[in-house]
Design an enzyme around this catalytic site. Structure first.
Site, PDB file in Angstrom:
ATOM      1  N   TYR A 101       3.107  10.455 -11.382  1.00 46.13           N
ATOM      2  CA  TYR A 101       2.252   9.556 -10.600  1.00 46.13           C
ATOM      3  C   TYR A 101       1.568   8.550 -11.514  1.00 46.13           C
ATOM      4  O   TYR A 101       1.562   7.343 -11.241  1.00 46.13           O
ATOM      5  CB  TYR A 101       1.209  10.371  -9.837  1.00 46.13           C
ATOM      6  CG  TYR A 101       0.302   9.528  -8.973  1.00 46.13           C
ATOM      7  CD1 TYR A 101       0.735   9.041  -7.748  1.00 46.13           C
ATOM      8  CD2 TYR A 101      -1.000   9.221  -9.386  1.00 46.13           C
ATOM      9  CE1 TYR A 101      -0.099   8.273  -6.947  1.00 46.13           C
ATOM     10  CE2 TYR A 101      -1.835   8.457  -8.595  1.00 46.13           C
ATOM     11  CZ  TYR A 101      -1.388   7.979  -7.378  1.00 46.13           C
ATOM     12  OH  TYR A 101      -2.221   7.210  -6.595  1.00 46.13           O
ATOM     13  N   LYS A 117       2.055   4.429 -11.507  1.00 41.29           N
ATOM     14  CA  LYS A 117       0.964   3.500 -11.200  1.00 41.29           C
ATOM     15  C   LYS A 117       0.671   2.552 -12.368  1.00 41.29           C
ATOM     16  O   LYS A 117       0.197   1.432 -12.155  1.00 41.29           O
ATOM     17  CB  LYS A 117      -0.285   4.287 -10.794  1.00 41.29           C
ATOM     18  CG  LYS A 117      -0.159   4.953  -9.429  1.00 41.29           C
ATOM     19  CD  LYS A 117       0.108   3.949  -8.316  1.00 41.29           C
ATOM     20  CE  LYS A 117       0.091   4.564  -6.934  1.00 41.29           C
ATOM     21  NZ  LYS A 117       0.275   3.568  -5.854  1.00 41.29           N
ATOM     22  N   ASN A 132       0.796  -1.224   0.000  1.00 40.34           N
ATOM     23  CA  ASN A 132       0.000   0.000   0.000  1.00 40.34           C
ATOM     24  C   ASN A 132       0.834   1.282   0.000  1.00 40.34           C
ATOM     25  O   ASN A 132       0.316   2.346  -0.356  1.00 40.34           O
ATOM     26  CB  ASN A 132      -0.927  -0.003   1.221  1.00 40.34           C
ATOM     27  CG  ASN A 132      -1.725   1.269   1.345  1.00 40.34           C
ATOM     28  OD1 ASN A 132      -2.623   1.531   0.542  1.00 40.34           O
ATOM     29  ND2 ASN A 132      -1.396   2.087   2.332  1.00 40.34           N
TER      30      ASN A 132
END
Length: 259
Positions: free
Chosen positions: A166, A170, A96
């Site tokens: 980002y 991802k 996470n």
């Protein structure tokens, strides 16, 4: 039909699960959910003071803590080994830990920021999976029945204006999860990926109210998720209910699209 749970359920009772980035937000919500459902949970983050305070009613039979840095392979290896030392094995890992700098135009983003994003989001996921798998294989199960959850983002379903680093990181996390599902299957270890959408966390709070409203307007429920709603997907992937699910990517973003 080897290694198939006799009665697959959504329970994680009795499982030992590592959760990174677990001091607050989705990570801490996941810790609480897993504990409520009978798992033993080992937490790691750069700082765990908030988690320690919120989980003060739990003792060492159910929860373990060790500050660690997912970008440092030696550090995260020590964390995984500590989980096994405390609980005797490792059955699941929720990767996470993540980082975002919020919305920033491409031409104003520095190479150093890109490097930092990829260090945490990509390198961190790679190093944690590597260390966790080694600890799973060293556990009494030899890895059989173990599960890893990679955490990507709705941003990895399309290009996101103002979030080049980002978004790229991802997309890479999802790629790692797909490869992990292929490589670690030989040990009986499953690997899957979730793509959370807008979630009511400190990261979401860094956006302006106007940006928050715009993001929420792009999903069909017109609101951000509660962190526990994301954690529910994590729990399912770790549980035996998903025993035949590996190499999958689950959208947990209420149909969020860029338009």
């Amino acid at each position: 039909m080897t290694n198939v749970p006799a009665t697959p359920t959504g329970s994680v009772a009795g499982k030992v699960v590592l959760i990174t980035g677990s001091n607050r937000g989705i990570g801490l919500a996941a810790v609480k959910l897993f504990l409520t459902n009978g798992a033993q949970v080992f937490l790691t983050d750069l700082n765990l003071s908030n988690a320690r305070e919120q989980l003060s009613s739990h003792d060492a039979t159910s929860v373990g803590f060790l500050e660690g840095d997912v970008t440092d392979e030696a550090s995260i290896t020590t964390v995984c080994e500590a989980a096994v030392a405390q609980f005797g094995r490792l059955d699941g890992a929720v990767l996470n830990a993540g980082l975002s700098f919020g919305v920033k135009p491409w031409l104003e983003t520095t190479v150093e920021q890109i490097d930092r994003l990829h260090s945490v989001n990509v390198r961190g996921s790679f190093a944690t999976a590597k260390a966790a798998v080694k600890s799973m294989i060293a556990s009494p199960s030899g890895g059989k029945g173990c599960s890893i959850v990679f955490v990507s983002s709705v941003a990895a379903t399309y290009g996101e204006v103002g979030m080049a680093g980002y978004t790229a990181s991802k997309w890479a996390v999802r790629g790692l999860s797909l490869t992990a599902s292929q490589e670690f299957a030989q040990y009986g270890i499953r690997a899957n990926c979730i793509q959370p959408g807008a979630t009511n966390t400190e990261m979401f709070a860094t956006f302006t109210p106007e940006t928050q409203a715009h993001i929420c307007d792009t999903n069909v429920l017109k609101r951000p998720a509660d962190p526990t709603e994301i954690a529910q997907a994590m729990l399912w992937f770790i549980s035996d209910a998903s025993s035949f699910v590996s190499g999958s990517t689950l959208a947990v973003h209420a149909g969020q699209t860029p338009t």
